[in-house]
Design an enzyme around this catalytic site. Structure first.
Site, PDB file in Angstrom:
ATOM      1  N   ARG A   6      24.533 -35.119 -39.800  1.00 33.34           N
ATOM      2  CA  ARG A   6      23.336 -35.397 -40.616  1.00 33.34           C
ATOM      3  C   ARG A   6      22.170 -34.510 -40.191  1.00 33.34           C
ATOM      4  O   ARG A   6      21.290 -34.227 -40.995  1.00 33.34           O
ATOM      5  CB  ARG A   6      22.910 -36.858 -40.445  1.00 33.34           C
ATOM      6  CG  ARG A   6      23.863 -37.868 -41.049  1.00 33.34           C
ATOM      7  CD  ARG A   6      23.268 -39.251 -40.986  1.00 33.34           C
ATOM      8  NE  ARG A   6      21.860 -39.188 -41.371  1.00 33.34           N
ATOM      9  CZ  ARG A   6      20.897 -39.954 -40.854  1.00 33.34           C
ATOM     10  NH1 ARG A   6      21.172 -40.859 -39.955  1.00 33.34           N
ATOM     11  NH2 ARG A   6      19.654 -39.819 -41.259  1.00 33.34           N
ATOM     12  N   CYS A  37      18.512 -50.565 -40.912  1.00 37.72           N
ATOM     13  CA  CYS A  37      19.128 -49.348 -40.398  1.00 37.72           C
ATOM     14  C   CYS A  37      19.299 -49.533 -38.906  1.00 37.72           C
ATOM     15  O   CYS A  37      18.649 -50.383 -38.301  1.00 37.72           O
ATOM     16  CB  CYS A  37      18.289 -48.137 -40.779  1.00 37.72           C
ATOM     17  SG  CYS A  37      17.523 -47.284 -39.450  1.00 37.72           S
ATOM     18  N   LYS A  54      15.087 -30.452 -40.969  1.00 38.66           N
ATOM     19  CA  LYS A  54      15.692 -31.465 -41.852  1.00 38.66           C
ATOM     20  C   LYS A  54      14.613 -32.350 -42.474  1.00 38.66           C
ATOM     21  O   LYS A  54      14.570 -32.543 -43.681  1.00 38.66           O
ATOM     22  CB  LYS A  54      16.669 -32.328 -41.046  1.00 38.66           C
ATOM     23  CG  LYS A  54      17.106 -33.585 -41.762  1.00 38.66           C
ATOM     24  CD  LYS A  54      18.049 -34.410 -40.921  1.00 38.66           C
ATOM     25  CE  LYS A  54      17.393 -35.392 -39.981  1.00 38.66           C
ATOM     26  NZ  LYS A  54      16.821 -36.595 -40.628  1.00 38.66           N
ATOM     27  N   ASN A  55      13.728 -32.875 -41.632  1.00 35.02           N
ATOM     28  CA  ASN A  55      12.760 -33.845 -42.141  1.00 35.02           C
ATOM     29  C   ASN A  55      11.736 -33.212 -43.081  1.00 35.02           C
ATOM     30  O   ASN A  55      11.214 -33.883 -43.964  1.00 35.02           O
ATOM     31  CB  ASN A  55      12.059 -34.568 -40.986  1.00 35.02           C
ATOM     32  CG  ASN A  55      12.984 -35.582 -40.319  1.00 35.02           C
ATOM     33  OD1 ASN A  55      14.073 -35.844 -40.817  1.00 35.02           O
ATOM     34  ND2 ASN A  55      12.547 -36.128 -39.205  1.00 35.02           N
ATOM     35  N   ARG A  76      12.497 -50.942 -40.494  1.00 35.30           N
ATOM     36  CA  ARG A  76      11.978 -49.890 -41.356  1.00 35.30           C
ATOM     37  C   ARG A  76      11.660 -50.336 -42.793  1.00 35.30           C
ATOM     38  O   ARG A  76      12.290 -49.889 -43.756  1.00 35.30           O
ATOM     39  CB  ARG A  76      12.935 -48.692 -41.367  1.00 35.30           C
ATOM     40  CG  ARG A  76      13.212 -48.176 -39.980  1.00 35.30           C
ATOM     41  CD  ARG A  76      14.133 -47.002 -39.987  1.00 35.30           C
ATOM     42  NE  ARG A  76      13.432 -45.738 -40.041  1.00 35.30           N
ATOM     43  CZ  ARG A  76      14.035 -44.559 -39.996  1.00 35.30           C
ATOM     44  NH1 ARG A  76      15.326 -44.471 -39.905  1.00 35.30           N
ATOM     45  NH2 ARG A  76      13.323 -43.451 -40.034  1.00 35.30           N
ATOM     46  N   ASP A 125      12.018 -39.069 -31.980  1.00 33.74           N
ATOM     47  CA  ASP A 125      13.290 -38.396 -32.264  1.00 33.74           C
ATOM     48  C   ASP A 125      13.796 -37.554 -31.087  1.00 33.74           C
ATOM     49  O   ASP A 125      14.883 -36.976 -31.172  1.00 33.74           O
ATOM     50  CB  ASP A 125      13.158 -37.508 -33.510  1.00 33.74           C
ATOM     51  CG  ASP A 125      13.110 -38.332 -34.794  1.00 33.74           C
ATOM     52  OD1 ASP A 125      13.321 -39.554 -34.727  1.00 33.74           O
ATOM     53  OD2 ASP A 125      12.855 -37.744 -35.861  1.00 33.74           O
TER      54      ASP A 125
END
Ligand code: UD1
Length: 422
Positions: free
Chosen positions: A400, A118, A22-23, A123, A308
């Site tokens: 997501r 967030c 994803k990233n 961030r 993560d």
């Protein structure tokens, strides 16, 4: 709203295919803005964050083909109509800010909304701004939007980042590909997603050296062309599913997984008593007998332990023998999964950026709530190892970042189902 029902039922065995990252995809997609010619990405994951980036690129006038079954994502930024990334899209996903560098480099101006707060921390974007200013950009904050311009075009320069931010590295590297002269970026982030981005940019004609180290050198070129690129494997999805046999017992092969993507994480699993072996098809993870041992974890930029995977690792430590200390150094507010795990019988104390987890013999199923993407999957992992039923609500977070989570875990023998909300 949908929820996920998990029933703990013993060891897991079989294979799980790992998707494209994803990233990586979220920075590869904006790279299309650097060229008039099409960029084709294969192995793109089917996730709602990718749809959000698609919508953002389309709002700028790019043509993006919808995801096909072969997971090819083709894009063309031939006739862009806008250089403004609107708050309505940026607020949904921070990675939207990755259009800033490419738009500025190609058009000499861009307007990008600040992402705002967030769930896992403040961030800000100061590191992105400082890096682009070092390339000659003039950036002003007005009405919640960053207004960036470089009337005579960007110019190469030497810049040292105060912190190795992943997103800032990506924005600066993309911008520097079309700047005049050479850019040297010091204290750059070294994540595999950045290496993947550079490999793609190189296929598009960029001249870059040093990716994967903390100094990246970019020689600007006049234009970039089209390319086809295969998105690297998702090391966070990989690490998450490596924890499934670790927490439930059994043996699972993660197809496509490579050790170099998860070295520090695999070392922690090894120390906890979980075996990880590289095969020709991927990584094989096994826990055959007894409880895992408690290990301490400190999150750090790559190649350190990834933030993560911290929530998922905490789920494992909840049933370990002994006490482990997990220190979160990347984001200031990333323990929201802890009170949910406590509802399942875990023993966790949080003080600032440190969580102390004392393992219990067995967790107990409970209704819990996902608070962010990685927290949601940590609760599913905990549920797999718990006695009885766990219902995880607010699973839109999960969509997501994890494609086919139910199908993948069912495939190795987990009892898990998605319950449609009203
Ligand atoms: C990326 C990943 C995210 C991962 C994170 C850290 C994507 C789409 N997301 O996010 O999953 O958790 O890396 O590995 O790739 N910071 C500043 N100023 C800035 C930029 C960042 O202070 O201008 C701070 C952040 O608040 C955070 C830390 O730096 O505390 C790390 O952020 P960064 O590496 O930029 O993460 P992202 O690129 O947002």
């Amino acid at each position: 709203m949908d929820s996920i029902l998990v029933t703990g039922n013993g060891p897991l065995n079989g294979q799980i295919p790992i998707a494209g990252a994803k990233n990586a995809c979220l920075t590869l997609m904006p790279a299309t803005l650097l060229s008039e010619e099409p960029l084709t990405l294969t192995n793109a994951p089917r996730l709602s964050d990718i749809k959000t980036m698609t919508a953002l690129l389309q709002s700028l006038g790019a043509e993006v083909s919808s995801l096909q079954d072969g997971q090819v994502q083709a894009m063309s930024s031939h006739d862009l109509t806008s250089q403004t990334a609107d708050y309505e899209i940026v607020r949904k996903m921070r990675a939207s800010n990755l259009v800033l560098g490419p738009l500025l480099a190609r058009f000499g101006h861009a307007v990008v909304s600040l992402p705002g707060g967030c769930a896992i921390g403040a961030r800000p974007m100061d590191l992105h701004v400082e890096g682009l200013e070092a390339l000659g950009a003039e950036i002003e904050l007005k009405d919640g939007y960053l207004h960036a311009k470089a009337p005579g075009g960007l110019k190469g320069g030497v810049h040292e980042m105060r912190f190795a931010s992943v997103g800032a590295t990506e924005n600066i590297v993309m911008a520097a590909t079309l700047a005049k002269g050479t850019t040297v970026l010091k204290n750059a982030a070294r994540e595999p997603e950045i290496v993947d981005l550079v490999e793609c940019l190189r296929k598009m004609g960029a001249q870059i050296a040093g990716e994967g180290t903390s100094t990246i050198e970019i020689q600007g070129v006049d234009r970039l062309h089209g390319a086809t690129h295969q998105v690297v494997i998702d090391r966070i999805e990989l690490g998450t599913y490596m924890l499934a046999p670790a927490i439930c017992g059994g043996e699972v092969e993660l197809l496509g997984g490579r050790m170099r993507l998860v070295e520090s994480f695999a070392a922690k699993l090894d120390a906890a008593g979980v075996s990880v072996e590289e095969t020709d098809k991927g990584l094989k993870v096994a826990r055959k007998n007894g409880r895992v041992r408690a290990v301490d974890v400190v999150t750090e930029p790559f190649p350190g332990f990834p933030t993560d995977l911290q929530a998922q690792m905490m789920a494992l430590m909840c049933t370990a023998e002994g006490t482990s200390v997990l220190e979160e150094r990347i984001f200031e507010n990333r323990f929201m999964h802890a009170p949910e795990l406590v509802r399942m019988g875990a023993d966790i104390e949080v003080h600032g950026g440190t969580a102390t987890v004392t393992g219990v013999e067995r967790l107990k199923g409970a209704p819990v709530m996902a608070t962010d993407l990685r927290a949601s999957v940590s609760l599913i992992l905990a549920g797999l190892a718990a006695e009885g039923e766990t219902v995880v609500s607010r699973v839109y977070h999960l969509d997501r970042g994890y494609e086919h989570v139910v199908r993948k875990l069912e495939g190795v023998g987990a009892k898990i189902e998605r319950i449609k909300g009203q």
